[in-house]
Design a protein around this motif. Structure first.
Motif, PDB file in Angstrom:
ATOM      1  N   LYS A   1      -2.654 -14.185  -9.455  1.00  0.00           N
ATOM      2  CA  LYS A   1      -1.570 -14.096 -10.426  1.00  0.00           C
ATOM      3  C   LYS A   1      -2.126 -13.870 -11.826  1.00  0.00           C
ATOM      4  CE  LYS A   1       2.537 -16.564 -12.056  1.00  0.00           C
ATOM      5  NZ  LYS A   1       3.337 -17.835 -11.960  1.00  0.00           N
ATOM      6  N   GLY A   2      -1.590 -12.890 -12.513  1.00  0.00           N
ATOM      7  CA  GLY A   2      -2.041 -12.567 -13.864  1.00  0.00           C
ATOM      8  C   GLY A   2      -3.089 -11.475 -13.925  1.00  0.00           C
ATOM      9  N   THR A   3      -3.568 -11.030 -12.761  1.00  0.00           N
ATOM     10  CA  THR A   3      -4.604 -10.000 -12.745  1.00  0.00           C
ATOM     11  C   THR A   3      -4.123  -8.700 -13.380  1.00  0.00           C
ATOM     12  OG1 THR A   3      -5.648 -10.914 -10.765  1.00  0.00           O
ATOM     13  CG2 THR A   3      -6.104  -8.620 -11.249  1.00  0.00           C
ATOM     14  N   GLU A   4      -2.852  -8.361 -13.192  1.00  0.00           N
ATOM     15  CA  GLU A   4      -2.342  -7.113 -13.762  1.00  0.00           C
ATOM     16  C   GLU A   4      -2.541  -7.058 -15.272  1.00  0.00           C
ATOM     17  OE1 GLU A   4       0.289  -8.022 -10.129  1.00  0.00           O
ATOM     18  OE2 GLU A   4      -0.593  -9.132 -11.806  1.00  0.00           O
ATOM     19  N   ASP A   5      -2.278  -8.177 -15.956  1.00  0.00           N
ATOM     20  CA  ASP A   5      -2.445  -8.186 -17.411  1.00  0.00           C
ATOM     21  C   ASP A   5      -3.911  -8.091 -17.813  1.00  0.00           C
ATOM     22  OD1 ASP A   5       0.228  -8.232 -17.882  1.00  0.00           O
ATOM     23  OD2 ASP A   5       0.346 -10.360 -18.415  1.00  0.00           O
ATOM     24  N   VAL A   6      -4.776  -8.749 -17.051  1.00  0.00           N
ATOM     25  CA  VAL A   6      -6.210  -8.643 -17.329  1.00  0.00           C
ATOM     26  C   VAL A   6      -6.665  -7.187 -17.171  1.00  0.00           C
ATOM     27  CG1 VAL A   6      -8.515  -9.294 -16.538  1.00  0.00           C
ATOM     28  CG2 VAL A   6      -6.731 -11.024 -16.695  1.00  0.00           C
ATOM     29  N   LEU A   7      -6.220  -6.534 -16.097  1.00  0.00           N
ATOM     30  CA  LEU A   7      -6.595  -5.139 -15.875  1.00  0.00           C
ATOM     31  C   LEU A   7      -6.031  -4.235 -16.963  1.00  0.00           C
ATOM     32  CD1 LEU A   7      -6.084  -4.869 -12.007  1.00  0.00           C
ATOM     33  CD2 LEU A   7      -8.235  -5.088 -13.243  1.00  0.00           C
TER      34      LEU A   7
END
Length: 238
Positions: free
Chosen positions: A83-89
């Motif tokens: 969860k939250g990986t999309e924003d990190v990417l």
């Protein structure tokens, strides 16, 4: 007002959302799957259509900017489903496009570091599965294996097992996600698996599974998503 882009959960959908960020020069923005979206009067929730054309445009541009190895590491991080990986990417992609001379080995940026860390976890899981995934031959001569991982690993396994077991038909079922890889002696396909077929597969595979990092997908990367993007994005993506 903050914008939340809601995509369909696929990598194509994610890249389509990234394109929208750059095309519309969105600043305070997040990308989430539908299950992680919570309506709020203070945010603008926008559903993003998945576009193969736009996704390919973004992916081709990324490969030119950071190289195939770093692009594959980004893809591995996406498959972690943490969860939250999309924003990190997204922050990572913005960072590399804003850099005049980006060096893939440079992890001084917190988002670049996190992408590298998560990709390594996925790679370790990949090696574990390649070495220890157990197949059982059913009465029809089909080799069956059941996979239970916190990461979405099937997209990374097809070519490896096609080479390793190219002389037999096989099926690898993802118990958590309800789909499978099927090799028919010619090509590897992703197929949907009905609940009834899932039960049969688990029985035929003796319920064996490859299992690592199961709980990681529920740990958000919130510590790496702080702060607004203040970079003008519109002209970065070529």
């Amino acid at each position: 007002m903050k914008t939340i882009l809601i995509y369909d959960g696929s990598f194509t959908g994610f890249l389509s959302a990234v394109y929208k960020v750059f095309e519309e020069n969105l600043q305070d923005v997040s990308i989430v799957k539908p299950k992680h979206y919570h309506p709020d009067i203070f945010v603008n929730g926008v559903e993003v259509d998945s576009s193969e054309k736009l996704a390919k445009r973004v992916w081709t541009s990324l490969e030119l900017k950071i190289g195939k190895y770093a692009s594959n590491e980004l893809y591995k991080a996406f498959l972690s489903e943490i969860k939250g990986t999309e924003d990190v990417l997204l922050r990572y992609i913005i960072y590399v496009y804003a850099s005049e001379s980006y060096v893939p080995s440079d992890v001084s940026n917190i988002n670049a570091l996190r992408v590298s860390q998560v990709a390594r976890m996925v790679t370790r899981e990949l090696h574990h599965i390649q070495n220890y995934l157990s197949f059982t031959e059913n009465q029809d001569g089909l080799d069956i294996a059941a996979l239970n991982s916190g990461f979405d690993m099937l997209p990374l396994l097809g070519n490896y097992f096609k080479k390793r077991k190219g002389n037999k038909k096989w099926l690898i079922h993802d118990k958590r996600r309800g789909y499978a890889l099927f090799y028919n002696l010619k090509e590897v396909k992703q197929i949907k698996v009905s609940p009834e077929r899932q039960a049969q597969i688990l029985q035929e595979s003796n319920n064996r599974s490859s299992l690592m990092y199961v709980n990681l997908q529920n740990k958000p990367l919130s510590n790496y998503n702080r702060g607004k993007n203040t970079t003008d994005n519109k002209q970065l993506l070529t």
